[in-house]
Design an enzyme around this catalytic site. Structure first.
Site, PDB file in Angstrom:
ATOM      1  N   SER A 108      -9.896  46.424 -31.823  1.00  0.00           N
ATOM      2  CA  SER A 108      -9.247  45.628 -30.797  1.00  0.00           C
ATOM      3  C   SER A 108     -10.165  45.432 -29.591  1.00  0.00           C
ATOM      4  O   SER A 108     -11.241  44.863 -29.731  1.00  0.00           O
ATOM      5  CB  SER A 108      -7.920  46.278 -30.417  1.00  0.00           C
ATOM      6  OG  SER A 108      -7.051  45.341 -29.844  1.00  0.00           O
TER       7      SER A 108
ATOM      8  N   ASP B  42      -4.883  50.521 -12.698  1.00  0.00           N
ATOM      9  CA  ASP B  42      -5.203  49.411 -11.795  1.00  0.00           C
ATOM     10  C   ASP B  42      -6.333  48.550 -12.350  1.00  0.00           C
ATOM     11  O   ASP B  42      -6.286  47.317 -12.302  1.00  0.00           O
ATOM     12  CB  ASP B  42      -5.588  49.937 -10.408  1.00  0.00           C
ATOM     13  CG  ASP B  42      -4.390  50.486  -9.643  1.00  0.00           C
ATOM     14  OD1 ASP B  42      -3.251  50.200 -10.057  1.00  0.00           O
ATOM     15  OD2 ASP B  42      -4.600  51.208  -8.655  1.00  0.00           O
TER      16      ASP B  42
ATOM     17  N   HIS C  13      -1.548  46.367 -36.672  1.00  0.00           N
ATOM     18  CA  HIS C  13      -2.723  46.296 -35.805  1.00  0.00           C
ATOM     19  C   HIS C  13      -3.560  47.570 -35.808  1.00  0.00           C
ATOM     20  O   HIS C  13      -4.693  47.559 -35.338  1.00  0.00           O
ATOM     21  CB  HIS C  13      -2.266  45.970 -34.382  1.00  0.00           C
ATOM     22  CG  HIS C  13      -3.378  45.727 -33.411  1.00  0.00           C
ATOM     23  ND1 HIS C  13      -4.418  44.850 -33.666  1.00  0.00           N
ATOM     24  CD2 HIS C  13      -3.635  46.253 -32.187  1.00  0.00           C
ATOM     25  CE1 HIS C  13      -5.249  44.838 -32.631  1.00  0.00           C
ATOM     26  NE2 HIS C  13      -4.794  45.685 -31.727  1.00  0.00           N
TER      27      HIS C  13
END
Length: 299
Positions: free
Chosen positions: A122, A216, A278
């Site tokens: 991924s 963040d 996945h």
């Protein structure tokens, strides 16, 4: 769900390449090396290096069960690393694919090897593809797991997952179960929920919960498009042997992606694992390892 390294350039050459002024300093990545390989020098033992790169919100430990298998790519030094802002690797403000590729390139250089094959899942697959395109002479072969060199929308990039993680009130969190209850409002898939919660950790000294990932930086990376897109300088091609492994139940690698894949990786093959989504390395580990072993017999 949540992508893999001819002579190493001199510092002068690197300053003209991946270490441009626009790229922040690389970070030293935390590796996970299986017990059977600890204490072994891959250079001295002439073991080709294979580096596994995890996906978004993942970590090197996600691959521990694969790494620990005696039948996993025997005759090679296989390890995994925590990418920046994940696991035990440093937290920094930025995380472009260019920067992450440089981190991995530097990791292999620190191991004093001339080449490193890559397996990337991924997001880690995109890091691997970026590195192979930027430094093709350093990457003998490439394996990309359930990702393509294309842009993905917010659904694929787990925007809801990150929104849920941001909604957890960490300073006042009393238990992992309380975090699960918050996340359940954003995540309806049990496997994804369990996977996300592997990032929750309790500081034994302060008794405060924190995320292992730099949330963040991940949110910024996705909102800016830096982690959802795949930008490559015009004309870059990786001609080494490349294997794309996809799950039959996953939508990350579609047949209409093949033309784009061929543009960057003309020497590519595709293997599909039936019944897998996945995370084929977790959902169908035996089939996954068999495919890797067949691949590395010739590559």
């Amino acid at each position: 769900g949540i992508g893999p390294l001819a002579p190493i350039p001199t510092s002068g050459e690197r300053s003209q390449g991946m270490c441009s002024a626009a790229v922040h300093e690389h970070v030293k990545l935390n590796p996970v090396i299986p017990g059977r390989l600890r204490g072994i020098d891959p250079v001295a033992e002439d073991l080709p290096l294979v580096v596994i790169l995890h996906g978004l919100l993942g970590g090197a430990n996600n691959w521990r069960s694969i790494l620990s298998r005696e039948d996993c790519v025997p005759g090679r030094f296989v390890c995994s690393v925590d990418l920046r802002n994940h696991g035990k690797s440093p937290h920094v403000a930025t995380m472009s694919y260019k920067e992450m590729a440089e981190d991995v390139y530097q990791f292999s250089k620190d191991m004093e090897v001339d080449h490193a094959s890559l397996i990337g899942h991924s997001m880690g697959g995109k890091v691997a593809m970026k590195l192979a395109l930027e430094h093709p002479e350093h990457v003998p072969s490439l394996v990309v797991v359930d990702i393509a060199p294309v842009q993905y929308n917010k659904t694929f990039m787990h925007s809801a997952v990150l929104e849920g993680m941001s909604a957890v009130d960490l300073p006042n969190l009393s238990s992992a179960q309380a975090a699960r209850e918050v996340l359940t409002e954003f995540i309806d898939d049990a496997m994804t929920l369990d996977f996300v919660l592997t990032n929750l950790t309790l500081n034994p000294r302060t008794k405060q919960y924190t995320w292992k990932v730099n949330l963040d930086a991940l949110v910024t990376g996705i909102q800016s498009g830096g982690l959802s897109d795949f930008q490559v300088r015009e004309g870059l091609v990786y001609r080494g042997p490349t294997l794309f492994i996809r799950g039959s139940e996953s939508k990350y690698i579609q047949e209409d992606h093949f033309d784009t894949i061929r543009k960057y990786f003309p020497n590519f093959e595709v293997a599909t694992i039936d019944g897998s989504g996945h995370w084929p390395h977790a959902q169908k580990p035996d089939e996954f390892v068999d495919i890797l072993n067949d691949w590395y017999t010739y590559n």
